[in-house]
Scaffold this motif. Structure first.
Motif, short mmCIF file in Angstrom:
data_model
loop_
_atom_site.label_atom_id
_atom_site.label_comp_id
_atom_site.label_asym_id
_atom_site.label_seq_id
_atom_site.Cartn_x
_atom_site.Cartn_y
_atom_site.Cartn_z
N TYR A 42 -18.94 3.94 7.79
CA TYR A 42 -17.53 4.29 7.92
C TYR A 42 -17.08 4.12 9.36
O TYR A 42 -17.78 4.52 10.28
N ASP A 43 -15.89 3.55 9.53
CA ASP A 43 -15.26 3.47 10.85
C ASP A 43 -13.98 4.29 10.79
O ASP A 43 -12.95 3.82 10.30
N PHE A 44 -14.05 5.52 11.27
CA PHE A 44 -12.90 6.40 11.23
C PHE A 44 -11.91 6.16 12.36
O PHE A 44 -10.97 6.94 12.54
N THR A 45 -12.13 5.09 13.13
CA THR A 45 -11.15 4.68 14.14
C THR A 45 -10.36 3.45 13.67
O THR A 45 -9.50 2.96 14.39
N ALA A 46 -10.65 2.94 12.48
CA ALA A 46 -10.06 1.69 12.00
C ALA A 46 -8.54 1.84 11.83
O ALA A 46 -8.04 2.89 11.41
#
Length: 230
Positions: free
Chosen positions: A94-98
Motif C-alpha cells: 500500500y502507498d498511502f501517499t499516492a
C-alpha cells in the motif's frame, strides 16, 4: 527559543504521522469466508505479535479458520510492505501517499500470466480518484483503484484498513474462498462495513418435500364387455 520548540514539535508530529503503524498488535480484519459446506462464515486475520523478520520489525499475522499461510507486514513513511515467500524479499503493498494518477506495483504474488516466466506474478495498482468515508465518527481517506485483470481485489483502499476485498490481491484463476471485508478493529477503533454482526454465519439449507403417493384408479371387471366399474 519558543520558535525552536515549536519547530521541533511540528517535526516530531510529522515524523510520527508518517510512521503510523498500519498493523498494530491486536488489529483484526474479519472477512466473508466459505467453508466446505458452502456457508458464509467469518474469516479473521489478526496481528498477534511483532518480531524481527528478515531484518525488519514486522507485524505477524495469524488466520482463523486455521491456514498454513504466513504473512509479515511492516510500515515505513506511510507505505506498507509485505514479505513474499515467492520472491523472497519485501514488496510494496500500500502507498498511502499516492495521489490521483499514481501507480505502484505489488510484486511477488502467487499467480501466473502468459508473459511471465516466473512461478509468481505482479499486480499494477493505479489510483483513479480519492474520496472520504465517514464511519464510526471518523473520516477515512479512500483511494479508488483499478488494477491488473488477472487478480481479484476490491476497488477501494481505505486509510488504516487497506483493501476492502482482501488484504492482498489474489490470482483470479485460483478459487477465492475469502472475499469482502466485514469489520476492522484495533484497540482504539472499530469499523463495521456490513449491516449485520461481524461473526454472523450464513447457512444455506435446501429442503425437499417427499412426493405424495399418486391416487390409484381401480377398474373392474377386467377385462370388461358391456360395462366397467371405477
Amino acid at each position: 527559543m519558543k520558535y525552536l520548540l515549536l519547530s521541533l514539535l511540528l517535526a516530531t508530529t510529522g515524523l510520527q504521522a508518517q510512521n503510523t503503524d498500519f498493523a498494530p498488535v491486536g488489529a483484526k480484519w474479519i472477512y466473508n469466508g466459505v467453508d466446505f459446506a458452502l456457508q458464509g462464515v467469518p474469516y479473521t486475520m489478526e496481528v498477534t505479535g511483532k518480531e524481527n523478520f528478515e531484518g525488519k520489525w514486522c507485524s505477524r499475522f495469524e488466520y482463523s479458520p486455521f491456514s498454513l499461510n504466513k504473512l509479515y507486514l511492516y510500515t515505513g513513511n506511510d507505505t506498507v510492505f509485505y514479505y513474499s515467500f515467492l520472491s523472497e524479499h519485501f514488496e510494496m503493498l500500500y502507498d498511502f501517499t499516492a495521489e490521483v494518477g499514481d501507480s505502484w506495483v505489488i510484486g511477488g504474488l502467487e499467480g501466473y500470466t502468459p508473459n511471465n516466466p516466473l512461478p509468481y506474478a505482479s499486480d499494477t495498482i493505479t489510483v483513479d480518484s480519492i474520496s472520504n468515508l465517514f464511519i464510526s465518527g471518523d473520516t477515512l481517506k479512500v483511494w479508488h483503484i483499478n488494477h491488473t485483470f488477472w487478480f481479484d481485489w476490491g476497488d477501494r483502499i481505505i486509510e488504516k484498513v487497506g483493501n476492502d476485498g482482501f488484504l492482498l490481491p489474489r490470482f483470479g484463476l485460483f478459487e477465492t474462498d475469502v472475499w469482502g471485508l466485514r469489520c476492522f478493529e484495533t484497540s482504539d477503533a472499530f469499523y463495521q462495513f456490513v449491516p449485520y454482526p461481524c461473526d454472523t454465519i450464513f447457512s444455506t439449507t435446501i429442503t425437499t418435500n417427499a412426493p405424495e403417493e399418486a391416487q390409484q384408479i381401480q377398474v373392474s371387471p377386467n377385462p370388461a364387455t358391456n360395462f366397467i366399474q371405477l
